[in-house]
Design a protein around this motif. Structure first.
Motif, PDB file in Angstrom:
ATOM      1  N   GLY A   1       1.052  -1.805  -0.356  1.00 47.28           N
ATOM      2  CA  GLY A   1       0.155  -0.129  -0.197  1.00 47.28           C
ATOM      3  C   GLY A   1       0.148   1.110   0.319  1.00 47.28           C
ATOM      4  O   GLY A   1       0.183   2.302   0.353  1.00 47.28           O
ATOM      5  N   VAL A   2       1.706   0.929   0.150  1.00 47.70           N
ATOM      6  CA  VAL A   2       3.236   2.424  -0.233  1.00 47.70           C
ATOM      7  C   VAL A   2       3.440   2.468  -1.654  1.00 47.70           C
ATOM      8  O   VAL A   2       4.048   1.789  -2.314  1.00 47.70           O
ATOM      9  CB  VAL A   2       4.324   2.286   0.782  1.00 47.70           C
ATOM     10  CG1 VAL A   2       5.119   3.511   0.887  1.00 47.70           C
ATOM     11  CG2 VAL A   2       3.839   1.640   1.913  1.00 47.70           C
ATOM     12  N   HIS A   3       2.424   3.504  -2.103  1.00 52.28           N
ATOM     13  CA  HIS A   3       3.026   4.391  -3.664  1.00 52.28           C
ATOM     14  C   HIS A   3       3.410   5.055  -4.264  1.00 52.28           C
ATOM     15  O   HIS A   3       3.967   5.571  -5.369  1.00 52.28           O
ATOM     16  CB  HIS A   3       0.648   3.750  -4.349  1.00 52.28           C
ATOM     17  CG  HIS A   3       0.339   2.770  -3.916  1.00 52.28           C
ATOM     18  ND1 HIS A   3       0.382   1.493  -4.799  1.00 52.28           N
ATOM     19  CD2 HIS A   3      -1.191   2.230  -3.237  1.00 52.28           C
ATOM     20  CE1 HIS A   3      -0.069   0.441  -4.682  1.00 52.28           C
ATOM     21  NE2 HIS A   3      -0.880   1.138  -3.366  1.00 52.28           N
ATOM     22  N   GLU A   4       3.707   6.246  -3.048  1.00 50.53           N
ATOM     23  CA  GLU A   4       4.163   7.232  -3.925  1.00 50.53           C
ATOM     24  C   GLU A   4       5.787   7.271  -3.080  1.00 50.53           C
ATOM     25  O   GLU A   4       5.826   7.675  -1.840  1.00 50.53           O
ATOM     26  CB  GLU A   4       3.460   8.670  -2.981  1.00 50.53           C
ATOM     27  CG  GLU A   4       1.567   8.635  -3.492  1.00 50.53           C
ATOM     28  CD  GLU A   4       1.966   9.223  -5.083  1.00 50.53           C
ATOM     29  OE1 GLU A   4       3.014   9.287  -5.415  1.00 50.53           O
ATOM     30  OE2 GLU A   4       0.727   8.354  -6.069  1.00 50.53           O
ATOM     31  N   LEU A   5       6.503   7.752  -4.199  1.00 47.91           N
ATOM     32  CA  LEU A   5       7.484   7.497  -3.668  1.00 47.91           C
ATOM     33  C   LEU A   5       8.602   8.938  -4.116  1.00 47.91           C
ATOM     34  O   LEU A   5       8.956   8.754  -5.944  1.00 47.91           O
ATOM     35  CB  LEU A   5       8.590   6.690  -4.180  1.00 47.91           C
ATOM     36  CG  LEU A   5       8.493   4.880  -3.314  1.00 47.91           C
ATOM     37  CD1 LEU A   5       9.767   4.189  -4.287  1.00 47.91           C
ATOM     38  CD2 LEU A   5       8.030   5.125  -1.426  1.00 47.91           C
ATOM     39  N   GLY A   6       8.752   9.761  -3.884  1.00 49.60           N
ATOM     40  CA  GLY A   6       9.155  11.003  -4.622  1.00 49.60           C
ATOM     41  C   GLY A   6       8.223  12.388  -4.104  1.00 49.60           C
ATOM     42  O   GLY A   6       8.791  13.415  -3.587  1.00 49.60           O
ATOM     43  N   PRO A   7       6.979  12.235  -4.005  1.00 49.18           N
ATOM     44  CA  PRO A   7       5.983  14.215  -3.580  1.00 49.18           C
ATOM     45  C   PRO A   7       6.438  13.922  -2.389  1.00 49.18           C
ATOM     46  O   PRO A   7       5.989  12.833  -1.194  1.00 49.18           O
ATOM     47  CB  PRO A   7       4.184  13.712  -3.369  1.00 49.18           C
ATOM     48  CG  PRO A   7       4.972  12.915  -4.621  1.00 49.18           C
ATOM     49  CD  PRO A   7       5.914  11.706  -4.241  1.00 49.18           C
ATOM     50  N   GLY A   8       6.265  14.772  -1.902  1.00 45.25           N
ATOM     51  CA  GLY A   8       6.885  15.536  -0.765  1.00 45.25           C
ATOM     52  C   GLY A   8       8.068  16.620  -0.555  1.00 45.25           C
ATOM     53  O   GLY A   8       9.033  16.441  -0.764  1.00 45.25           O
ATOM     54  N   GLY A   9       8.255  16.334   1.232  1.00 43.09           N
ATOM     55  CA  GLY A   9       9.805  16.007   1.380  1.00 43.09           C
ATOM     56  C   GLY A   9      10.333  15.751   2.763  1.00 43.09           C
ATOM     57  O   GLY A   9       9.277  14.408   3.058  1.00 43.09           O
TER      58      GLY A   9
END
Length: 460
Positions: A389-397
């Motif tokens: 369920g961990v799909h987003e690698l990149g967005p955010g800080g």
């Protein structure tokens, strides 16, 4: 031929990995499964959090609770037989709330009590409190347009809600928090005698949400408090019906001399590159009337658990892994600054730093601060995380405490859990142990351990 077909298959699914890495990819999948099995079946983070919140309790910098938290987390890492556990000295601000605040909305002879909380760093009201008419505004520009003739001698009520249409609630927070941080000085510049700010949450409840504020150089210092969202709604409606309504509040806070405290650090020594480090951590301090379960007890126990899991699985790291419990994120960031200064002084190389400070909710991804090439390398691991369920690698800080390491070229990663409920509890008295899901907490620890493992194995 088999290697070619495997590489072709992975290319079709969007994972562009070199042929030499295919065997490792399969091995990584197996090992990450073991990480999750250990976290979910044999996890220790939840019970550590129980003790930290229930037995230690609130942990504002400079307090007895903060000192107890240092002792406790050090003992946890020593009990898990980390290779090296030590304290790092840091001087921290020491602000105290004092006696519980009082507040009333006053219309004629009718007085209605509402819930407020002094903002961290605020001065006290005069003895007996402040009572004055109220000016409601939604922005600093609106306040300035009113001018000193309409503001002088009054209490300014900042009532711009967090934008409920923002899917990422941290964006909504960023769009409203300036009122809390700088509102008192903006109001005081025009002659206001006090500042009241709507709590930073999208939920309507009776819990005031505190947080840091700062006084601008040269501006008069006036007392500042947060009012619960239910209180804010009532005050706004009252002012619409009765523009002459008054507000009374009393608070007894003060700032004492800086106090001695510590960051708490536990290490697993690297076997091939022990002089290179990967740090993982959260902040140990919390606001004074809250158990600080989501903010940030969860991040602390997840960080210790991530290192413990790798140790329990017999993993021998290449780099030295450090679990860091930072002190004073809430009202000064002195722990993060002291850690980065020590790294620079000791000429330590930090390959990466991972922080958890967005609550103990279900992990959704990692924010990344680094070069395009470094981000691309981490994003090659997307398929390894997707099954969990961990799909987003990149967005955010990255995170506030690890932020100072960026100046030294360290890649920063921040665990990004689901954000929908975080601000229901952020800086409020309902941020308790019971608000944290055991399973969600463990999933976050497993995601952090997996990222720690991959960075250690492949470098950046």
């Amino acid at each position: 031929m088999k290697k070619f077909l495997t590489a072709l298959s992975l290319s079709i699914t969007g994972i562009a990995l070199p042929v030499s890495a295919q065997t490792d990819f399969q091995a990584d999948s197996v090992f990450i499964r073991k990480i999750y099995d250990t976290a979910l079946g044999e996890g220790k983070a939840y019970e550590w959090l129980r003790h930290l919140t229930k037995q230690v309790g609130p942990r504002l910098s400079g307090s007895a609770g903060a000192a107890k938290a240092v002792v406790y987390t050090k003992s946890v890492m020593e009990g898990e037989r980390f290779d090296n556990v030590f304290l790092q000295n840091v001087m921290v601000p020491h602000w105290v709330r004092g006696a519980k605040e009082k507040a009333q909305i006053i219309v004629g002879k009718q007085k209605t009590e509402v819930a407020i909380a002094a903002l961290g760093g605020s001065i006290a009201t005069p003895k007996g409190g402040i009572r004055a008419k109220v000016i409601e505004v939604k922005s600093f520009q609106q306040l300035r347009d009113l001018g000193s003739e309409n503001v002088k001698g009054k209490i300014v009520f900042f009532n711009r809600p967090m934008d409920p249409t923002k899917i990422n609630t941290f964006e909504a927070y960023a769009g409203a928090v300036e009122q809390r941080a700088s509102g008192a000085s903006e109001a005081a510049k025009l002659g206001a005698i006090g500042s009241i700010t709507r709590s930073m949450t999208t939920r309507l409840d009776d819990f005031p949400h505190t947080g840091s504020m700062r006084y601008a150089a040269g501006a008069p210092m006036v007392p500042a408090a947060a009012i619960s969202t239910n209180g804010a709604e009532l005050l706004s409606k009252t002012l619409q019906a009765n523009p002459e309504a008054e507000f009374y509040f009393e608070q007894n806070c003060e700032t004492l001399p800086d106090a001695a405290s510590h960051n708490v650090i536990g290490e697993l020594k690297g076997k091939t590159s022990p002089a290179k480090y990967i740090a993982i951590g959260g902040h140990l301090d919390s606001w004074d009337f809250a158990q600080g379960a989501h903010d940030d007890g969860s991040g602390c126990v997840q960080s210790i658990e991530a290192v413990r899991i790798l140790k329990a699985l017999g993993y021998q790291p290449n780099h030295t892994l450090r679990a860091v419990m930072f002190m004073n994120e809430e009202n000064g960031l002195k722990g993060g600054i002291a850690y980065a200064d020590s790294v620079k002084t000791r000429k330590e190389t930090h390959v990466a730093a991972i922080e958890s400070d967005h609550g103990g909710f279900s992990p959704r991804g990692f924010g990344i601060v680094g070069t395009p090439a470094q981000k691309a390398k981490i994003q090659q691991w997307t398929k390894l995380f997707a099954a969990y369920g961990v799909h987003e690698l990149g967005p955010g800080g990255g995170g506030a405490d690890i932020g100072p390491l960026a100046q030294q070229g360290t890649v920063l990663l921040g665990l990004m859990p689901d954000s929908q409920r975080y601000f229901d509890y952020h800086h409020a008295a309902n941020d308790t142990f019971e608000a944290v899901s055991k399973r969600e907490l463990e999933l976050g620890a497993a995601a952090m351990a997996s990222m720690l493992y991959l960075i250690d194995k492949y470098g950046l």
